[in-house]
Design a protein around this motif. Structure first.
Motif, PDB file in Angstrom:
ATOM      1  N   ASP A 157       4.368  19.042   5.513  1.00 14.90           N
ATOM      2  CA  ASP A 157       5.634  19.511   4.947  1.00 14.90           C
ATOM      3  C   ASP A 157       6.666  18.384   4.846  1.00 14.90           C
ATOM      4  N   MET A 158       6.552  17.375   5.706  1.00 11.21           N
ATOM      5  CA  MET A 158       7.475  16.231   5.687  1.00 11.21           C
ATOM      6  C   MET A 158       6.646  14.952   5.639  1.00 11.21           C
ATOM      7  N   PRO A 159       6.233  14.517   4.437  1.00 13.26           N
ATOM      8  CA  PRO A 159       5.352  13.342   4.346  1.00 13.26           C
ATOM      9  C   PRO A 159       5.955  12.083   4.940  1.00 13.26           C
ATOM     10  N   VAL A 160       7.252  11.864   4.774  1.00 13.72           N
ATOM     11  CA  VAL A 160       7.864  10.638   5.286  1.00 13.72           C
ATOM     12  C   VAL A 160       7.862  10.639   6.805  1.00 13.72           C
ATOM     13  N   ARG A 161       8.170  11.777   7.410  1.00 13.52           N
ATOM     14  CA  ARG A 161       8.160  11.852   8.879  1.00 13.52           C
ATOM     15  C   ARG A 161       6.764  11.559   9.420  1.00 13.52           C
ATOM     16  N   THR A 162       5.738  12.155   8.810  1.00 11.69           N
ATOM     17  CA  THR A 162       4.368  11.906   9.255  1.00 11.69           C
ATOM     18  C   THR A 162       3.970  10.457   9.028  1.00 11.69           C
ATOM     19  N   ALA A 163       4.408   9.877   7.911  1.00  5.34           N
ATOM     20  CA  ALA A 163       4.090   8.470   7.643  1.00  5.34           C
ATOM     21  C   ALA A 163       4.795   7.547   8.645  1.00  5.34           C
ATOM     22  N   LEU A 164       5.991   7.902   9.072  1.00  6.16           N
ATOM     23  CA  LEU A 164       6.674   7.111  10.094  1.00  6.16           C
ATOM     24  C   LEU A 164       5.894   7.133  11.410  1.00  6.16           C
ATOM     25  N   VAL A 165       5.313   8.276  11.766  1.00 12.48           N
ATOM     26  CA  VAL A 165       4.487   8.353  12.968  1.00 12.48           C
ATOM     27  C   VAL A 165       3.270   7.442  12.836  1.00 12.48           C
ATOM     28  N   ALA A 166       2.637   7.458  11.661  1.00 12.49           N
ATOM     29  CA  ALA A 166       1.476   6.595  11.447  1.00 12.49           C
ATOM     30  C   ALA A 166       1.856   5.121  11.558  1.00 12.49           C
ATOM     31  N   ALA A 167       3.011   4.745  11.009  1.00 16.28           N
ATOM     32  CA  ALA A 167       3.458   3.356  11.108  1.00 16.28           C
ATOM     33  C   ALA A 167       3.736   2.972  12.558  1.00 16.28           C
ATOM     34  N   PHE A 168       4.359   3.875  13.304  1.00 11.76           N
ATOM     35  CA  PHE A 168       4.639   3.601  14.713  1.00 11.76           C
ATOM     36  C   PHE A 168       3.344   3.448  15.508  1.00 11.76           C
ATOM     37  N   VAL A 169       2.372   4.328  15.274  1.00 10.21           N
ATOM     38  CA  VAL A 169       1.102   4.245  15.991  1.00 10.21           C
ATOM     39  C   VAL A 169       0.378   2.942  15.653  1.00 10.21           C
ATOM     40  N   ALA A 170       0.404   2.535  14.384  1.00 12.29           N
ATOM     41  CA  ALA A 170      -0.229   1.272  14.006  1.00 12.29           C
ATOM     42  C   ALA A 170       0.454   0.091  14.697  1.00 12.29           C
ATOM     43  N   PHE A 171       1.783   0.097  14.732  1.00  6.64           N
ATOM     44  CA  PHE A 171       2.533  -0.960  15.401  1.00  6.64           C
ATOM     45  C   PHE A 171       2.190  -1.002  16.896  1.00  6.64           C
ATOM     46  N   TYR A 172       2.136   0.161  17.516  1.00  5.97           N
ATOM     47  CA  TYR A 172       1.838   0.237  18.952  1.00  5.97           C
ATOM     48  C   TYR A 172       0.416  -0.243  19.231  1.00  5.97           C
ATOM     49  N   LEU A 173      -0.553   0.171  18.423  1.00  2.00           N
ATOM     50  CA  LEU A 173      -1.936  -0.204  18.672  1.00  2.00           C
ATOM     51  C   LEU A 173      -2.154  -1.706  18.524  1.00  2.00           C
ATOM     52  N   VAL A 174      -1.495  -2.333  17.554  1.00  9.18           N
ATOM     53  CA  VAL A 174      -1.639  -3.780  17.404  1.00  9.18           C
ATOM     54  C   VAL A 174      -1.078  -4.496  18.629  1.00  9.18           C
ATOM     55  N   LEU A 175       0.096  -4.076  19.102  1.00 12.41           N
ATOM     56  CA  LEU A 175       0.661  -4.684  20.307  1.00 12.41           C
ATOM     57  C   LEU A 175      -0.219  -4.410  21.520  1.00 12.41           C
ATOM     58  N   TRP A 176      -0.790  -3.212  21.591  1.00  6.33           N
ATOM     59  CA  TRP A 176      -1.641  -2.856  22.718  1.00  6.33           C
ATOM     60  C   TRP A 176      -2.907  -3.713  22.727  1.00  6.33           C
ATOM     61  N   LEU A 177      -3.494  -3.944  21.559  1.00  4.05           N
ATOM     62  CA  LEU A 177      -4.663  -4.817  21.482  1.00  4.05           C
ATOM     63  C   LEU A 177      -4.293  -6.255  21.816  1.00  4.05           C
ATOM     64  N   ALA A 178      -3.100  -6.673  21.412  1.00 10.17           N
ATOM     65  CA  ALA A 178      -2.667  -8.030  21.730  1.00 10.17           C
ATOM     66  C   ALA A 178      -2.506  -8.221  23.230  1.00 10.17           C
ATOM     67  N   GLY A 179      -2.174  -7.159  23.964  1.00  9.28           N
ATOM     68  CA  GLY A 179      -2.060  -7.266  25.410  1.00  9.28           C
ATOM     69  C   GLY A 179      -3.383  -7.587  26.083  1.00  9.28           C
ATOM     70  N   ALA A 180      -4.492  -7.340  25.420  1.00 10.17           N
ATOM     71  CA  ALA A 180      -5.822  -7.679  25.943  1.00 10.17           C
ATOM     72  C   ALA A 180      -6.512  -8.664  25.011  1.00 10.17           C
ATOM     73  N   SER A 181      -5.745  -9.557  24.408  1.00  9.20           N
ATOM     74  CA  SER A 181      -6.323 -10.507  23.444  1.00  9.20           C
ATOM     75  C   SER A 181      -7.358 -11.411  24.092  1.00  9.20           C
ATOM     76  N   ASP A 182      -7.141 -11.828  25.336  1.00  7.44           N
ATOM     77  CA  ASP A 182      -8.130 -12.686  26.002  1.00  7.44           C
ATOM     78  C   ASP A 182      -9.433 -11.929  26.246  1.00  7.44           C
ATOM     79  N   VAL A 183      -9.337 -10.657  26.625  1.00  2.88           N
ATOM     80  CA  VAL A 183     -10.535  -9.853  26.827  1.00  2.88           C
ATOM     81  C   VAL A 183     -11.262  -9.620  25.500  1.00  2.88           C
ATOM     82  N   LEU A 184     -10.497  -9.348  24.430  1.00  2.00           N
ATOM     83  CA  LEU A 184     -11.112  -9.166  23.114  1.00  2.00           C
ATOM     84  C   LEU A 184     -11.810 -10.440  22.644  1.00  2.00           C
ATOM     85  N   ALA A 185     -11.166 -11.584  22.870  1.00  2.00           N
ATOM     86  CA  ALA A 185     -11.784 -12.845  22.459  1.00  2.00           C
ATOM     87  C   ALA A 185     -13.097 -13.085  23.202  1.00  2.00           C
TER      88      ALA A 185
END
Length: 548
Positions: free
Chosen positions: A383-411
């Motif tokens: 019903d609110m596409p922009v609100r849902t898209a903002l959640v998706a953008a926030f989750v993507a931003f959070y996941l990238v930072l979260w993966l960066a917190g374990a960058s040495d383990v990922l490498a």
């Protein structure tokens, strides 16, 4: 189920509550119908409440054996690898709980797992509330309380993680001290105030224990009590509205019944929630009995001269560590003070901006959209596409930072060089959120168009027929009343666009004093509604979303 709800204990408690409730002017509790969780997303809040109760119970049990002291002692317990090692009394008591107290390790793991489940469930519930728009109108205060409880819970869990005084948690405290020292002007004073001396000092564990055991739990329980009081007051207001206007209540109930499942009487609801609580508690205890978490006896006691390889914060703070790793090493000098932007921006500015944006978003959306609808009727994410898209953008931003917190383990796991991986994540943290916003918005708009198509023509059956004139057409099955109600978008009022000459000044040439504010509001409204199907401007200062 019928036998349980008619049990003497249940009926006695409800009768006592009704007796005192009638004296206070409260409606009959036995006739109150409450909404039972029927979808998996409805289980986030009960999961958070039950796990928090487990945290409280297990924490009380652990407090009988834990010694929040940094006084050095020589370990002489049952764990042979640490015998004769000098350590703090806090660490020695933690090892003693894990190795010598019957059931101590299970209680420790229940406490740890329940805290992790509590934060995860509370975060998921906050996302659900945001997606459903359950922060509008009178719900805005509840939204702020929920956000405050999440922040306090993260702080509470981090302090509890630091109490054992092992090498991992001590390294985390060393990092926290570095963040305090990076605070402009007052960093040294803050570090001295928290630790009481040169790091690590001899008072930090006792201070953390006081805040962890008394201050933060009291604040969390107090905020939860305030939320319950507000919900109770809202319930009384709704009952008064029902008694004053039967027809209005009937219309509201029909609208809410279409959006939410029907409730059940309180006795049956209480039995259901009791069973759910036993299931969740059993699952967390099973996790604690089978999955090891935070084996402090393997890390050893904290030594300020050592730091373990691969040390990283708990998962709920991993995004902050990732932001520090991705931030370039920038520094600036201001009035003789050196500002370490590589610490200030990710650790202080970023959380402040995120929390402020989340706290003020309900007011911003209402200002931009002019939404004055019933806040008790929730939205679907589409019903609110922009609100849902903002959640998706926030989750993507959070996941990238979260993966960066374990960058040495990922490498290490991916067998790739660390520097190129960090460069890739630095690009991803800028590019991924806009891409997630655009893709999610397109998907949601497609779902809305499909709903409108089904409202007009019904379900496609895949059966193609040939007319007498030789034309081909597909048969459609009409929607049921419930399906049509679910697919029908809610009507909303949206600020009309500004830009016509008549809006800058009236017919007599008098300038509009609110032109700039109206234009900013119109731009914000266009951000929300420009791409929605079925919008058309009408006379006046609003435009109506129609869905033919």
């Amino acid at each position: 189920m019928r036998g349980l709800t008619n049990h003497k204990m249940v009926t006695g408690v409800l009768g006592l509550a009704d007796r005192f409730g009638r004296r206070a002017g409260v409606p009959d509790l036995s006739r109150r119908r409450l909404r039972v969780p029927r979808r998996w997303t409805d289980l986030f809040l009960p999961l958070a409440v039950i796990s928090f109760l487990l945290v409280l119970v297990s924490g009380v049990l652990l407090s009988f054996w834990f010694e929040p002291s940094m006084r050095p002692v020589v370990y002489t317990g049952d764990y042979a690898p640490l015998r004769g090692v000098t350590m703090s009394e806090a660490y020695a008591s933690t090892v003693r709980i894990s190795m010598e107290v019957p059931g101590g390790l299970l209680v420790r793991q229940v406490h740890h797992w329940a805290s992790l489940v509590f934060i995860a469930a509370l975060s998921a519930h906050l996302l659900r509330v945001f997606l459903a728009g359950a922060f509008r109108g009178h719900r805005r205060v509840a939204w702020l309380i929920l956000l405050a409880v999440l922040v306090l819970s993260i702080a509470e869990a981090y302090l509890g993680h630091s109490l054992p005084d092992d090498l991992q948690s001590g390294t985390g405290l060393r990092v926290a001290e570095g963040y305090l020292l990076a605070t402009p002007v007052v960093g040294t004073w803050l570090s001295w105030l928290v630790f009481g001396n040169e790091f690590p000092g001899d008072q930090i564990i006792g201070r953390l224990n006081t805040v962890h055991v008394w201050v933060l739990p009291t604040l969390i329980v107090g905020l939860a009590a305030v939320a319950l009081v507000l919900a109770f007051r809202r319930l009384r207001v709704a009952d008064r509205e029902v008694q004053g206007s039967k027809e209005l209540h009937k219309g509201k109930e029909e609208q809410r019944a279409a959006a939410e499942p029907a409730g059940e009487p309180l006795p049956r609801y209480a039995v259901r929630m009791g069973g759910l609580g036993l299931l969740i508690s059993g699952a967390i205890v099973a996790m604690a009995a089978t999955v090891q978490v935070n084996p402090v006896w393997l890390w050893g006691p904290f030594d300020a001269s050592q730091a373990p390889a691969g040390s990283r914060p708990p998962w709920y703070l991993g995004f902050l560590d990732g932001a520090v790793r991705l931030m370039p090493p920038w520094e600036v000098d201001v009035f003789g003070y050196t500002l370490t932007l590589s610490v200030l921006v990710p650790v202080m500015v970023l959380p402040g901006v995120l929390l402020t944006s989340l706290a003020l978003y309900p007011w911003f959306e209402q200002w931009a959209t002019g939404d004055r609808r019933d806040p008790d009727v929730l939205d679907r994410p589409r019903d609110m596409p922009v609100r849902t898209a903002l959640v998706a953008a926030f989750v993507a931003f959070y996941l990238v930072l979260w993966l960066a917190g374990a960058s040495d383990v990922l490498a290490t796991l991916l067998h790739v060089p660390l520097d190129p991986l960090v460069r890739f994540l630095q690009v991803a943290v800028v590019v991924a959120p806009p891409l997630a916003f655009w893709a999610t918005k397109r998907i949601i708009l497609g779902l809305r168009l499909r709903d409108l198509e089904e409202l007009r023509h019904g379900h496609a059956t895949g059966i193609v027929v040939v007319s007498l004139e030789g034309g081909f057409s597909e048969l459609h099955r009409p929607l049921t009343a419930q399906e049509a109600q679910r697919r029908a978008p809610r009507e909303a009022l949206v600020p009309a666009g500004v830009g016509a000459a008549g809006e800058i000044a009236d017919a007599h040439g008098v300038p509009n004093p609110h032109y700039r504010a109206d234009r900013r509001r119109a731009l914000a409204a266009r951000f929300y509604f420009a791409d929605l199907p079925g919008n058309r401007p009408v006379s006046g200062d609003v435009q109506v979303k129609e869905h033919a």
